[in-house]
Every structure is written in structure tokens, then in C-alpha cells.
Design an enzyme around this catalytic site. Structure first.
Site, mmCIF file in Angstrom:
data_model
loop_
_atom_site.group_PDB
_atom_site.id
_atom_site.type_symbol
_atom_site.label_atom_id
_atom_site.label_comp_id
_atom_site.label_asym_id
_atom_site.label_seq_id
_atom_site.Cartn_x
_atom_site.Cartn_y
_atom_site.Cartn_z
ATOM 1 N N HIS A 41 0.847 -1.192 0.000
ATOM 2 C CA HIS A 41 0.000 0.000 0.000
ATOM 3 C C HIS A 41 0.883 1.242 0.000
ATOM 4 O O HIS A 41 1.932 1.265 0.613
ATOM 5 C CB HIS A 41 -0.895 0.003 1.243
ATOM 6 C CG HIS A 41 -2.158 0.783 1.055
ATOM 7 N ND1 HIS A 41 -3.317 0.220 0.578
ATOM 8 C CD2 HIS A 41 -2.443 2.080 1.249
ATOM 9 C CE1 HIS A 41 -4.258 1.140 0.505
ATOM 10 N NE2 HIS A 41 -3.764 2.285 0.903
ATOM 11 N N ASP A 84 -14.392 2.177 7.032
ATOM 12 C CA ASP A 84 -13.337 2.949 6.370
ATOM 13 C C ASP A 84 -13.859 3.542 5.071
ATOM 14 O O ASP A 84 -13.568 4.694 4.750
ATOM 15 C CB ASP A 84 -12.099 2.087 6.092
ATOM 16 C CG ASP A 84 -11.049 2.908 5.339
ATOM 17 O OD1 ASP A 84 -10.569 3.886 5.925
ATOM 18 O OD2 ASP A 84 -10.766 2.611 4.173
ATOM 19 N N ARG A 108 -13.786 12.114 4.714
ATOM 20 C CA ARG A 108 -12.530 12.847 4.959
ATOM 21 C C ARG A 108 -12.098 13.603 3.719
ATOM 22 O O ARG A 108 -11.590 14.721 3.799
ATOM 23 C CB ARG A 108 -11.423 11.854 5.360
ATOM 24 C CG ARG A 108 -11.552 11.355 6.789
ATOM 25 C CD ARG A 108 -10.608 10.178 7.041
ATOM 26 N NE ARG A 108 -9.223 10.493 6.808
ATOM 27 C CZ ARG A 108 -8.316 9.597 6.394
ATOM 28 N NH1 ARG A 108 -8.648 8.348 6.188
ATOM 29 N NH2 ARG A 108 -7.072 9.958 6.215
ATOM 30 N N SER A 162 -6.890 3.782 8.741
ATOM 31 C CA SER A 162 -7.560 3.495 7.469
ATOM 32 C C SER A 162 -6.805 2.411 6.698
ATOM 33 O O SER A 162 -7.388 1.421 6.249
ATOM 34 C CB SER A 162 -7.636 4.793 6.665
ATOM 35 O OG SER A 162 -7.897 4.552 5.313
ATOM 36 N N LYS A 205 -7.728 -2.034 6.639
ATOM 37 C CA LYS A 205 -8.005 -2.695 5.344
ATOM 38 C C LYS A 205 -7.014 -3.828 5.096
ATOM 39 O O LYS A 205 -7.378 -4.899 4.627
ATOM 40 C CB LYS A 205 -7.877 -1.680 4.204
ATOM 41 C CG LYS A 205 -9.083 -0.780 4.069
ATOM 42 C CD LYS A 205 -8.972 0.114 2.864
ATOM 43 C CE LYS A 205 -7.886 1.146 3.003
ATOM 44 N NZ LYS A 205 -8.202 2.495 2.632
HETATM 45 N N1 URA Z 1 -4.842 5.684 1.804
HETATM 46 C C1 URA Z 1 -5.801 5.081 2.548
HETATM 47 O O1 URA Z 1 -6.198 3.942 2.281
HETATM 48 N N2 URA Z 1 -6.290 5.751 3.609
HETATM 49 C C2 URA Z 1 -5.879 6.970 3.933
HETATM 50 O O2 URA Z 1 -6.350 7.508 4.913
HETATM 51 C C3 URA Z 1 -4.895 7.593 3.154
HETATM 52 C C4 URA Z 1 -4.382 6.929 2.082
#
Ligand code: URA
Length: 404
Positions: free
Chosen positions: A79, A158, A165, A180, A184
Site C-alpha cells: 500500500h 473505512d 474525509r 484506514s 483494510k
Molecule cells: N490511503 C488510505 O487507504 N487511507 C488513507 O487515509 C490515506 C491513504
């Protein structure tokens, strides 16, 4: 709920029960968008204690189901915390899976001035990002790399909060980003996780201290859930690569998989080597040799084609806007800086990102940089080309470029 917002506004710690009441209340639509927005802003200003972060990760995960990928053996997820021109997932997914390491990937859409992998891959006509969990696991078994958009089943909290957000100025919070991303990642079920922490003008994370803090938090969360987490901190002062925008970035990802050298390739090799090192339990040096081999012998590009085909994508129908305009250099010199935030915002205004939650994006819009950082440019040469389909609502300037 107002009491809880007030408590956070004063910078006090919320108990697990209070966090559950507020956040599960939002999931059940008892807490309203405006109340959650106020809570998120208070969190942005005051931060969260580690205990609150761990509790919220638990709550986000518990808002949906979690996958059990243990039947697939070792799996490595990746990620990025968000940047401009960051198409690395589309490159490292095929590379790492070509090396025999399975890559399960659930990605998001663009957030603020930063792009999202799902918006990028969906610029390939017919590409299906709405895989069922069965289809996702089946593709991982057979191809080794599968990419799906965030479903309502995994971490639905989320998904709701991320969208809120984006439009309430509450994206850039270290604990909220950590919660967040990590909720995930844990719910998706990979055994190993690599996080590319983007740092700089075009990133959500602007200082080295913040980058180190988010790295610490993410590793702590990983430890709690028995996952191996490695983090890298990489530069996002300048856009990554030469293309910004959805179709353009898919094209650049393909060029890179075919071996085009440059800073984008270097970063992808670095990320892929860490992932293969984790997946195969070998040194990063050994992993790098395997990574370079699958790029050189064409396996990684072939893997990209199989992955796109498996998800129904029609690469032969990929098109770019034919409405373009070039922006020319006002003087001769060396390009020493291209401001990633300015370029990210410009790409949003061209249609490649969203200004409001309900906006749709234009896959054909974006920016092609012809003179990247370090290039010599003569007065009158094209610095970048803007691609768009709607009438331009923004002035095209060389504002983001510093030439000396
Ligand atoms: N990527 C995400 O999945 N969440 C965030 O809050 C910022 C970047």
C-alpha cells in the site's frame, strides 16, 4: 454524541466503549455526517493515543468481514500512503506475482490531489474491479495477482469515513491514515504487508517526523495482528514518473513493465524486491536479482496482460483524449523542481480527480511531463502537455516548474 465530540475537542482520550458507540453509531447511520466530520476534525487537531488507534483499528475491522487467505500460503500486500503519479501497484503486482509470490490487493479511489489505483485501472475499458471474494481468491490461485475495489463487506466503516474525509479537509491526519490503511490490510488477510510511506510536497505526509511516526504506528498495529510489516519512506516532492492521470498512468505502467528505465522503474524494483524478500524469505539482494530477471525476460509484462484479461479489461480499446494543449518553457535552463502538489491539483482540475464526493472522473484527462526534474530545456520547448475533454476551467501555467 455531542459529549463525545466535546471530549475529543478538548483533547481527552475516548474509551473503547465511547469509540464503539460513536463509530458503530455512524455505521448504523445514527451518527450523522456532520457529527462525524466534527469528530474527525477534532482528531486531526488533537491526534489519538496509541490505545485509541488500536481500538479504532479493531472497530474498523469489526465493521465488516475479514478474509482468511491462509489456504494460499504466503501472501504479500502493498500500500502507498498516497501521492501524485503513483502507479507502482500496477507495476509491482505483476512483477512480484511473476516471481511466484501471491499479491492480494484491495485499492481505493483518488483522495484529494492524490490518485487512486482503482480509478487508474478502471480507465481500461470493461476492467472489472468489483470482484466477489470467491473470484478474488480464485484469481489469486490461478494468476497470483488480483485487484479489487473496496467492497461493502470489508471495513465498510473505512469506506464511509474515507469518502467523508476527502471532502472535509480531514485526510491529512497521521493516526487516521494509519487506521484506514492498516484496518483494510488486516481485514484483507495477507500474511505480509509492505507500506510505501510517501513523504514530501505532493504526499499526505509532509515531514520526516510524521513519516517516522506513521511507520512506528503501522508496525505496532502489524505486531498486534501477527503480520510482518515493512515500511519504506520514499520521496514525493515531485510527481512519480512522467504521467499523471488515469489512462496515461496505465500506459506508463506498461512502458515500465517493458523495461523503460528511470526513477519510477528504480522505485518499483525497490518495492518489488522487499515484497519478494518477504514472500520467499530471502535477502533483498537475492530478491532483486529475481525481480530484474522477470522484467528483462518479459514475464512481468506478460503477467500484466494476463491479469488485465482475467478481470475483463480491453487494452485494445484504451484511448487518450485528442484535445491537448502544451505549456512551453519561458526560459532556457535545467528543471530543478516540479511541485507535485501543484501538478496533482492541476490534474484534478483537468478532470483526472474529484472535487466533490459525487463527482465522476475523466479517465482520458491528465498530464504528460516532457521535461522532468534534471532535464535541460530550451526556451519555447514543451514542458508538459495537458489532456482534457471538458472545456478548460483552469489556467495552464508553468507555475509548478522551477528552471535555473
Ligand atoms: N490511503 C488510505 O487507504 N487511507 C488513507 O487515509 C490515506 C491513504
Amino acid at each position: 454524541m455531542i459529549e463525545l465530540i466535546n471530549k475529543k475537542r478538548l483533547g481527552l482520550e475516548l474509551t473503547r466503549g465511547e469509540l464503539e458507540a460513536f463509530f458503530f453509531g455512524y455505521l448504523n447511520q445514527e451518527v450523522k455526517d456532520y457529527q462525524m466530520s466534527a469528530m474527525l476534525m477534532a482528531i486531526c487537531i488533537h491526534g489519538l493515543s496509541d490505545k485509541e488507534v488500536f481500538n479504532l483499528v479493531d472497530i474498523f475491522i469489526a465493521s465488516g468481514i475479514s478474509l482468511d487467505l491462509s489456504s494460499l500460503g504466503t501472501t504479500v500486500d502493498k500500500h502507498s500512503t498516497g501521492g501524485v503519479g503513483d502507479k507502482t501497484t500496477l507495476i509491482v503486482g505483476p512483477i512480484v506475482s511473476s516471481c511466484g509470490v501471491k499479491v492480494p490487493k484491495m485499492s481505493g479511489r483518488g483522495l484529494g490531489h492524490t490518485g487512486g489505483t482503482i480509478d487508474k485501472i478502471e480507465s481500461i475499458p470493461s476492467f472489472n474491479t468489483h470482484l466477489t471474494i470467491e473470484e478474488f481468491i480464485d484469481q489469486l490461485e490461478h494468476i497470483g495477482f488480483a485487484l479489487m475495489s473496496q467492497t461493502d463487506e470489508l471495513t465498510p466503516l473505512d469506506k464511509m469515513i474515507y469518502a467523508l474525509r476527502d471532502v472535509t479537509g480531514t485526510v491529512e491526519s497521521i493516526p487516521l491514515i494509519a487506521i484506514s490503511i492498516m484496518s483494510k490490510k488486516i481485514a484483507l488477510g495477507a500474511s505480509h504487508i509492505l507500506i510505501d510511506i510517501k513523504l514530501g510536497k505532493g504526499a499526505l505526509i509532509k515531514t520526516k517526523e510524521e513519516a517516522l511516526e506513521i511507520s512506528r504506528l503501522m508496525m505496532e498495529i502489524g505486531k498486534k495482528y501477527h503480520r510482518e510489516v515493512r515500511t519504506m519512506i520514499t520521496n514525493m516532492d515531485h510527481p512519480l514518473g512522467d504521467m499523471i492521470g488515469n489512462t496515461l498512468e496505465v500506459l506508463e505502467a506498461m512502458e515500465t513493465l517493458k523495461g523503460r528505465p528511470g526513477p519510477l522503474m528504480d522505485l518499483c524494483v525497490e518495492i518489488a524486491s522487499e515484497m519478494v524478500s518477504m514472500g520467499k524469505n530471502i535477502s533483498v539482494e537475492e530478491a532483486k536479482k529475481r525481480v530484474l530477471t522477470v522484467i528483462e525476460n518479459g514475464d512481468a509484462f506478460q503477467q500484466f496482460l494476463w491479469f488485465v484479461e482475467a478481470q475483463g479489461g480491453r487494452l485494445d480499446e484504451l484511448t487518450l483524449s485528442d484535445t491537448t494543449r502544451g505549456v512551453y518553457a519561458a526560459k532556457t535552463g535545467i528543471v530543478i523542481d516540479i511541485d507535485a502538489l501543484k501538478m496533482g491539483n492541476l490534474s484534478v482540475h483537468l478532470g483526472a480527480g474529484r472535487l466533490r464526493k459525487e463527482d465522476s472522473i475523466d479517465p482520458l484527462a491528465g498530464i504528460m511531463i516532457h521535461k522532468n526534474v534534471g532535464s535541460y530545456v530550451k526556451k519555447g520547448e514543451v514542458l508538459y502537455t495537458a489532456y482534457y475533454t471538458e472545456p478548460l476551467k483552469v489556467e495552464l501555467t508553468d507555475d509548478a516548474f522551477t528552471i535555473i
